[in-house]
Design a protein around this motif. Structure first.
Motif, PDB file in Angstrom:
ATOM      1  N   ALA A 160     -37.312  98.578  16.486  1.00 30.10           N
ATOM      2  CA  ALA A 160     -36.730  97.361  16.594  1.00 30.10           C
ATOM      3  C   ALA A 160     -36.861  96.401  15.686  1.00 30.10           C
ATOM      4  N   GLU A 161     -37.840  96.072  14.979  1.00 32.35           N
ATOM      5  CA  GLU A 161     -38.212  95.251  13.931  1.00 32.35           C
ATOM      6  C   GLU A 161     -37.321  96.100  12.645  1.00 32.35           C
ATOM      7  N   ALA A 162     -37.345  97.117  12.338  1.00 30.79           N
ATOM      8  CA  ALA A 162     -36.630  97.619  11.256  1.00 30.79           C
ATOM      9  C   ALA A 162     -35.224  97.447  11.214  1.00 30.79           C
ATOM     10  N   ASN A 163     -34.685  97.293  12.441  1.00 26.95           N
ATOM     11  CA  ASN A 163     -33.212  97.063  12.798  1.00 26.95           C
ATOM     12  C   ASN A 163     -32.767  95.563  12.779  1.00 26.95           C
ATOM     13  N   GLY A 164     -34.052  94.965  12.637  1.00 29.36           N
ATOM     14  CA  GLY A 164     -33.732  93.593  12.714  1.00 29.36           C
ATOM     15  C   GLY A 164     -33.360  92.814  14.000  1.00 29.36           C
ATOM     16  N   TRP A 165     -33.886  93.738  15.107  1.00 29.28           N
ATOM     17  CA  TRP A 165     -33.402  93.424  16.538  1.00 29.28           C
ATOM     18  C   TRP A 165     -34.558  92.398  17.047  1.00 29.28           C
ATOM     19  N   ILE A 166     -35.775  92.432  16.595  1.00 25.60           N
ATOM     20  CA  ILE A 166     -36.878  91.452  17.254  1.00 25.60           C
ATOM     21  C   ILE A 166     -37.666  91.058  15.979  1.00 25.60           C
ATOM     22  N   ASP A 167     -38.468  90.050  16.115  1.00 27.14           N
ATOM     23  CA  ASP A 167     -39.247  89.412  15.115  1.00 27.14           C
ATOM     24  C   ASP A 167     -40.655  90.374  15.501  1.00 27.14           C
ATOM     25  N   GLY A 168     -40.935  91.305  14.559  1.00 27.97           N
ATOM     26  CA  GLY A 168     -41.837  92.432  14.828  1.00 27.97           C
ATOM     27  C   GLY A 168     -43.149  91.723  15.199  1.00 27.97           C
ATOM     28  N   HIS A 169     -43.577  90.847  14.269  1.00 29.63           N
ATOM     29  CA  HIS A 169     -44.892  90.231  14.068  1.00 29.63           C
ATOM     30  C   HIS A 169     -45.190  89.558  15.716  1.00 29.63           C
ATOM     31  N   ALA A 170     -44.197  88.606  15.747  1.00 22.05           N
ATOM     32  CA  ALA A 170     -44.153  87.862  17.228  1.00 22.05           C
ATOM     33  C   ALA A 170     -44.128  88.651  18.403  1.00 22.05           C
ATOM     34  N   ALA A 171     -43.529  89.702  18.537  1.00 18.19           N
ATOM     35  CA  ALA A 171     -43.659  90.608  19.415  1.00 18.19           C
ATOM     36  C   ALA A 171     -44.844  91.255  19.605  1.00 18.19           C
ATOM     37  N   ALA A 172     -45.359  91.738  18.328  1.00 18.40           N
ATOM     38  CA  ALA A 172     -46.707  92.435  18.499  1.00 18.40           C
ATOM     39  C   ALA A 172     -47.787  91.704  19.105  1.00 18.40           C
ATOM     40  N   VAL A 173     -47.692  90.416  18.511  1.00 19.66           N
ATOM     41  CA  VAL A 173     -48.746  89.449  19.243  1.00 19.66           C
ATOM     42  C   VAL A 173     -48.630  89.313  20.415  1.00 19.66           C
ATOM     43  N   GLU A 174     -47.403  89.056  21.166  1.00 25.11           N
ATOM     44  CA  GLU A 174     -46.961  88.867  22.475  1.00 25.11           C
ATOM     45  C   GLU A 174     -47.616  90.095  23.236  1.00 25.11           C
ATOM     46  N   SER A 175     -47.281  91.308  22.747  1.00 24.55           N
ATOM     47  CA  SER A 175     -47.620  92.561  23.213  1.00 24.55           C
ATOM     48  C   SER A 175     -48.876  92.709  23.712  1.00 24.55           C
ATOM     49  N   LEU A 176     -49.873  92.381  22.464  1.00 23.96           N
ATOM     50  CA  LEU A 176     -51.377  92.356  22.765  1.00 23.96           C
ATOM     51  C   LEU A 176     -51.838  91.530  23.583  1.00 23.96           C
ATOM     52  N   LEU A 177     -51.317  90.224  23.310  1.00 25.15           N
ATOM     53  CA  LEU A 177     -52.006  89.155  24.349  1.00 25.15           C
ATOM     54  C   LEU A 177     -51.403  89.527  25.797  1.00 25.15           C
ATOM     55  N   SER A 178     -50.501  90.040  26.065  1.00 24.46           N
ATOM     56  CA  SER A 178     -50.006  90.404  27.490  1.00 24.46           C
ATOM     57  C   SER A 178     -51.221  91.498  27.849  1.00 24.46           C
ATOM     58  N   ILE A 179     -51.723  92.422  27.091  1.00 22.47           N
ATOM     59  CA  ILE A 179     -52.586  93.386  27.511  1.00 22.47           C
ATOM     60  C   ILE A 179     -53.918  92.712  27.943  1.00 22.47           C
ATOM     61  N   LYS A 180     -54.249  91.648  27.114  1.00 20.29           N
ATOM     62  CA  LYS A 180     -55.591  91.034  27.261  1.00 20.29           C
ATOM     63  C   LYS A 180     -55.345  89.997  28.442  1.00 20.29           C
ATOM     64  N   ARG A 181     -54.227  89.560  28.742  1.00 23.46           N
ATOM     65  CA  ARG A 181     -54.253  88.515  29.887  1.00 23.46           C
ATOM     66  C   ARG A 181     -54.314  89.419  31.220  1.00 23.46           C
ATOM     67  N   ALA A 182     -53.468  90.666  31.255  1.00 23.87           N
ATOM     68  CA  ALA A 182     -53.766  91.316  32.351  1.00 23.87           C
ATOM     69  C   ALA A 182     -55.348  91.945  32.344  1.00 23.87           C
ATOM     70  N   GLY A 183     -56.166  91.628  31.401  1.00 24.41           N
ATOM     71  CA  GLY A 183     -57.635  92.040  31.782  1.00 24.41           C
ATOM     72  C   GLY A 183     -58.490  92.674  30.995  1.00 24.41           C
ATOM     73  N   ALA A 184     -57.459  93.325  30.018  1.00 25.44           N
ATOM     74  CA  ALA A 184     -58.326  94.116  29.075  1.00 25.44           C
ATOM     75  C   ALA A 184     -59.448  93.368  27.997  1.00 25.44           C
ATOM     76  N   ASP A 185     -60.424  93.757  27.823  1.00 25.94           N
ATOM     77  CA  ASP A 185     -61.261  93.190  26.841  1.00 25.94           C
ATOM     78  C   ASP A 185     -61.045  93.638  25.358  1.00 25.94           C
ATOM     79  N   LEU A 186     -60.640  95.008  25.074  1.00 29.91           N
ATOM     80  CA  LEU A 186     -60.448  95.590  23.765  1.00 29.91           C
ATOM     81  C   LEU A 186     -59.172  96.361  23.966  1.00 29.91           C
ATOM     82  N   ILE A 187     -58.558  96.497  22.708  1.00 34.98           N
ATOM     83  CA  ILE A 187     -57.137  97.123  22.520  1.00 34.98           C
ATOM     84  C   ILE A 187     -57.225  98.164  21.479  1.00 34.98           C
TER      85      ILE A 187
END
Ligand code: PBG
Length: 329
Positions: free
Chosen positions: A267-294
């Motif tokens: 999606a980033e390569a197509n210019g459809w999303i801001d890849g870095h922001a979406a990556a950070v948001e993805s990882l934060l959501s995983i931590k918010r759900a309760g993971a200690d490590l990713i």
């Protein structure tokens, strides 16, 4: 000030593919930015990851030869054992070395175990192989062993073998809730695995329709002696991470898998999303759900961006002259 969740380099575990018999790192087309490493390039990568504050790596081997049982997985000179020994020698305790324990990268049929005459995986015969792999990985210097084959009883079998072989301190990170997921596609390119006769892993991995079953898998792995548990994939299974968090206090590791990474990159390569922001948001959501490590293929790029992060300083305060009191005459 009130942010509940944060991300730092030491939350991230970098998976590394190490391929036997190549002299240049080889790109993986479905995982842009990820390579199959040579032994040497893997060591350089680990060195740089340590400097970026990443505290753990997960090794996968891509052997030159495959056979019915996957013997490269426990060969003392198998590619993962060589990498463990070299990394232990070079980096001492500055990085935790995690070894994925499975045979699918090493078997000619691509399954996670020995096949019976009907072509199905024989659970109990497979455990005997897992015991041998655990000891080979422990002797080569692994800190943590991560069985990913989803055979019933694998944690108990590995724990017993490690204890008997004089490795009671070795940590077991159990791939406890691992789904039969379509998000593993690019990984199979990375390790050159295709499952014989168009087969799948639905006989031993979990059904995406089931959540309670994942909790049963987690409970049984903990009862068998798992020190840490894993939920995999991550983003389609945040409910499982949360349920695990509510039930257990052992460290929970989420695996943000190859397909999850590939979707972001595409999606980033197509210019459809801001890849870095979406990556950070993805990882934060995983931590918010309760993971200690990713575990994530984003580990390096996120660690780079975190280490380069310099908070903007507030503008210097201007001295304010105190008002001159009006003197009354
Ligand atoms: C099995 C294993 C797999 C992954 C990690 N360990 C593949 C599978 O179960 O088919 C997938 C990881 C990813 O997709 O990033 N050894």
């Amino acid at each position: 000030m009130v942010a509940e969740t944060s991300l730092s380099s030491d939350d991230l575990i970098a998976p590394l593919f190490i391929r036997e018999g190549i002299d240049q790192p080889a790109p993986i087309s479905s995982l842009p930015g990820v390579v199959q490493h040579t032994l040497d390039s893997a060591m350089t990568e680990i060195d740089e990851l340590i400097q970026l504050g990443v505290r753990a790596v997960l090794f996968f081997g891509v052997p030159e030869h495959k056979d019915d049982e996957g013997s490269g997985a426990w060969d003392p000179n198998g590619i993962v054992q060589l990498a463990l020994r070299e990394a232990r020698k070079r980096f001492g305790d500055s990085i935790a070395l995690i070894a994925d324990l499975c045979v699918d990268e090493y078997t000619s049929h691509g399954h996670c175990g020995i096949l019976d005459s009907a072509g199905s995986v024989d659970n109990d015969k497979t455990l005997a192989l897992y015991r041998k792999i655990a000891i080979a990985q422990a002797e080569a210097g692994a800190d943590i062993i991560a069985p990913s084959g989803m055979m019933d009883g694998q944690v108990a079998a590995i724990r017993e073998s490690l204890d008997q072989a004089g490795h009671p301190d070795l940590v077991i990170l159990a791939y406890a809730a691992k789904y039969a997921s379509s998000f593993y596609g690019p990984f199979r390119d990375a390790v050159d695995v295709s499952i014989a006769d168009g087969g799948d892993r639905k006989g031993y991995q979990q059904d995406p329709r089931n959540g309670r079953e994942a909790m049963e898998e987690i409970r049984s792995d903990l009862a068998e002696g798992a020190d840490m548990i894993m939920v995999k994939p991550a983003m389609a299974y945040l409910d499982i991470i949360l349920r695990a968090r509510l039930e257990t206090d052992v460290p929970i590791v989420a695996y943000h898998v190859s397909g999850e990474y590939a979707m972001l990159k595409a999606a980033e390569a197509n210019g459809w999303i801001d890849g870095h922001a979406a990556a950070v948001e993805s990882l934060l959501s995983i931590k918010r759900a309760g993971a200690d490590l990713i575990i994530t293929y984003l580990a390096r790029s996120i660690a780079e961006s975190l280490s380069g992060y310099v908070p903007a300083l507030p503008a210097p305060l201007k001295a304010i002259d105190p008002p001159t009191p009006e003197l009354e005459s």
